[in-house]
Design an enzyme around this catalytic site. Structure first.
Site, PDB file in Angstrom:
ATOM      1  N   ASN A   9       0.588  -1.347   0.039  1.00 19.31           N
ATOM      2  CA  ASN A   9      -0.119  -0.085  -0.345  1.00 19.31           C
ATOM      3  C   ASN A   9       0.920   1.092  -0.378  1.00 19.31           C
ATOM      4  OD1 ASN A   9      -1.605   1.461   0.296  1.00 19.31           O
ATOM      5  ND2 ASN A   9      -1.982   1.358   2.940  1.00 19.31           N
ATOM      6  N   TRP A  10       0.829   1.949  -0.754  1.00 16.82           N
ATOM      7  CA  TRP A  10       1.869   3.171  -1.403  1.00 16.82           C
ATOM      8  C   TRP A  10       1.477   3.905  -0.214  1.00 16.82           C
ATOM      9  CZ3 TRP A  10       3.082   3.270  -7.200  1.00 16.82           C
ATOM     10  CH2 TRP A  10       4.552   2.054  -7.271  1.00 16.82           C
ATOM     11  N   LYS A  11       0.239   4.371   0.401  1.00 21.35           N
ATOM     12  CA  LYS A  11      -0.638   5.283   0.416  1.00 21.35           C
ATOM     13  C   LYS A  11      -0.565   6.736  -0.848  1.00 21.35           C
ATOM     14  CE  LYS A  11      -0.307   3.110   5.268  1.00 21.35           C
ATOM     15  NZ  LYS A  11       0.191   3.176   6.639  1.00 21.35           N
ATOM     16  N   HIS A 104      -9.785   1.015   5.638  1.00 29.73           N
ATOM     17  CA  HIS A 104      -8.151   1.326   6.164  1.00 29.73           C
ATOM     18  C   HIS A 104      -8.182   2.721   7.257  1.00 29.73           C
ATOM     19  CE1 HIS A 104      -3.926   2.484   6.782  1.00 29.73           C
ATOM     20  NE2 HIS A 104      -3.862   1.200   5.955  1.00 29.73           N
ATOM     21  N   GLU A 106      -6.518   5.036   8.499  1.00 26.12           N
ATOM     22  CA  GLU A 106      -6.574   6.528   7.851  1.00 26.12           C
ATOM     23  C   GLU A 106      -7.215   6.378   7.225  1.00 26.12           C
ATOM     24  OE1 GLU A 106      -2.695   5.628   6.172  1.00 26.12           O
ATOM     25  OE2 GLU A 106      -1.402   5.274   7.890  1.00 26.12           O
ATOM     26  N   GLU A 176      -4.725  -4.603  11.044  1.00 26.12           N
ATOM     27  CA  GLU A 176      -4.157  -3.390  11.072  1.00 26.12           C
ATOM     28  C   GLU A 176      -4.283  -3.024  11.961  1.00 26.12           C
ATOM     29  OE1 GLU A 176      -2.083  -2.466   6.901  1.00 26.12           O
ATOM     30  OE2 GLU A 176      -3.691  -1.172   7.530  1.00 26.12           O
ATOM     31  N   GLY A 182       3.010   2.926  10.602  1.00 27.19           N
ATOM     32  CA  GLY A 182       3.937   3.635  10.744  1.00 27.19           C
ATOM     33  C   GLY A 182       4.809   4.136  11.591  1.00 27.19           C
ATOM     34  N   SER A 222       3.841  -1.719  10.627  1.00 30.65           N
ATOM     35  CA  SER A 222       5.255  -1.916  10.788  1.00 30.65           C
ATOM     36  C   SER A 222       6.143  -3.214  10.199  1.00 30.65           C
ATOM     37  CB  SER A 222       6.028  -1.061  11.959  1.00 30.65           C
ATOM     38  OG  SER A 222       5.525  -0.230  12.308  1.00 30.65           O
ATOM     39  N   GLY A 243       2.346  -1.037   4.148  1.00 34.21           N
ATOM     40  CA  GLY A 243       3.011   0.498   3.775  1.00 34.21           C
ATOM     41  C   GLY A 243       4.712   0.286   3.396  1.00 34.21           C
ATOM     42  N   GLY A 244       5.534   1.585   4.731  1.00 32.14           N
ATOM     43  CA  GLY A 244       5.954   1.966   4.340  1.00 32.14           C
ATOM     44  C   GLY A 244       7.342   1.099   3.683  1.00 32.14           C
TER      45      GLY A 244
HETATM   46  P1  13P Z   1       3.277   0.498   7.280  1.00 29.59           P
HETATM   47  O1  13P Z   1       4.166  -1.354   7.176  1.00 29.59           O
HETATM   48  O2  13P Z   1       4.203   1.465   6.997  1.00 29.59           O
HETATM   49  O3  13P Z   1       3.223   0.916   9.477  1.00 29.59           O
HETATM   50  O4  13P Z   1       1.456   1.135   7.353  1.00 29.59           O
HETATM   51  C1  13P Z   1       1.134   0.326   7.283  1.00 29.59           C
HETATM   52  C2  13P Z   1      -0.341   0.108   6.785  1.00 29.59           C
HETATM   53  O5  13P Z   1      -0.904   0.700   6.908  1.00 29.59           O
HETATM   54  C3  13P Z   1      -0.392  -0.404   5.553  1.00 29.59           C
HETATM   55  O6  13P Z   1      -1.931  -0.289   4.911  1.00 29.59           O
END
Ligand code: 13P
Length: 260
Positions: A9-11, A104, A106, A176, A182, A222, A243-244
């Site tokens: 997920n590149w956000k 999600h 967020e 999650e 993050g 993470s 994510g990251g």
């Molecule tokens: P991180 O891997 O950056 O913690 O993000 C997880 C996430 O929200 C994937 O959707």
């Protein structure tokens, strides 16, 4: 048997050019380092990349002919019409997108998405034959007050329990924990396993054992090349929502390798 799935997920990261460059780099690494594995008898995961909307359609064109799928990070809860700024599930399907991430944390936290809205979006996704990745997870405060099971049960009931057996079989669940997203503080493999097993039992209670054994439940928060193997080795963890670590082709390949 349920599918292993790794989703990047590149956000809200990467311009069109940056995204396409990274995807080409990733596909080259995939070809070089993992194509042999496909014949090795090991179960190969479904690899899914979720770029921002502006890159989704071209990513889907690039992905044709490769063994990866493209996801959107969101879709509208409405079918079509006067909803300025929205993107519908049917538009995504027409752009050759296969998956969509829904609910999600967020989106829930910054854009006020409720379980009801998530349920509506899931309906739109299923109507357009997209696979919906439904995200659930507790905040730090909820975990510290021991409410994680209650919160997750409610999210599952209100986002998914209106679906019939056939519809539920087109859902992927992502656990999650909000406190792990993050933050660099991942859930331990044991914490992930505990919740994933619990989620499977909640699904089993409503849909029966067979369906619950076949639903893929991904861990996100993470997750990176260093910790992925121990998390993915848990019996009820069927992959990751990354994510990251999905923003860098090298790291993302290493996370994919961790599930082999
Ligand atoms: P991180 O891997 O950056 O913690 O993000 C997880 C996430 O929200 C994937 O959707």
């Amino acid at each position: 048997m349920r599918k292993k799935i790794i989703v990047g997920n590149w956000k809200m990261n990467k311009t069109h050019r940056e995204g396409m460059e990274m995807l080409v780099h990733f596909l080259k690494l995939l070809d070089l380092e993992l194509s042999l594995n496909e014949d090795s008898g090991k179960e190969f995961p479904e690899i899914v990349v979720a770029p921002p909307y502006l890159i989704v359609a071209d990513s889907a064109v690039l992905a044709q002919g490769w063994d990866i799928k493209i996801a959107a990070q969101n879709c509208s809860s409405e079918k079509e019409g006067a909803f300025t700024g929205e993107i519908s599930a049917s538009m995504l399907k027409a752009a050759k997108v296969d998956y969509v991430i829904i609910g999600h944390s967020e989106r829930r936290n910054y854009f006020g998405e409720t379980n009801q809205l998530v349920a509506n979006k899931i309906n739109r996704a299923l109507e357009s034959n997209l696979i919906a990745i439904c995200c659930v997870g507790e905040t730090l405060q909820e975990r510290e007050s021991g409410k994680q099971f209650q919160i997750i049960t409610r999210q599952i009931q209100e986002c998914l329990f209106h679906l019939n057996n056939d519809q539920l079989s087109k859902i992927v669940i992502a656990y999650e924990p909000v406190w792990a997203i993050g933050t660099g503080k991942n859930a331990t493999p044991e914490q992930a396993q505990e919740i994933h097993k619990y989620i499977r039992s909640v699904i089993s209670g409503k849909y029966g054992k067979e369906i619950s054994e076949n639903i893929s439940i991904l861990y996100g928060g993470s997750c990176n090349p260093q910790n992925a193997k121990s998390i993915f080795s848990q019996p009820d963890v069927d992959g990751g929502l990354i994510g990251g670590a999905s923003l860098n082709a090298r790291d993302f390949i290493d996370v994919v390798k961790a599930i082999l």
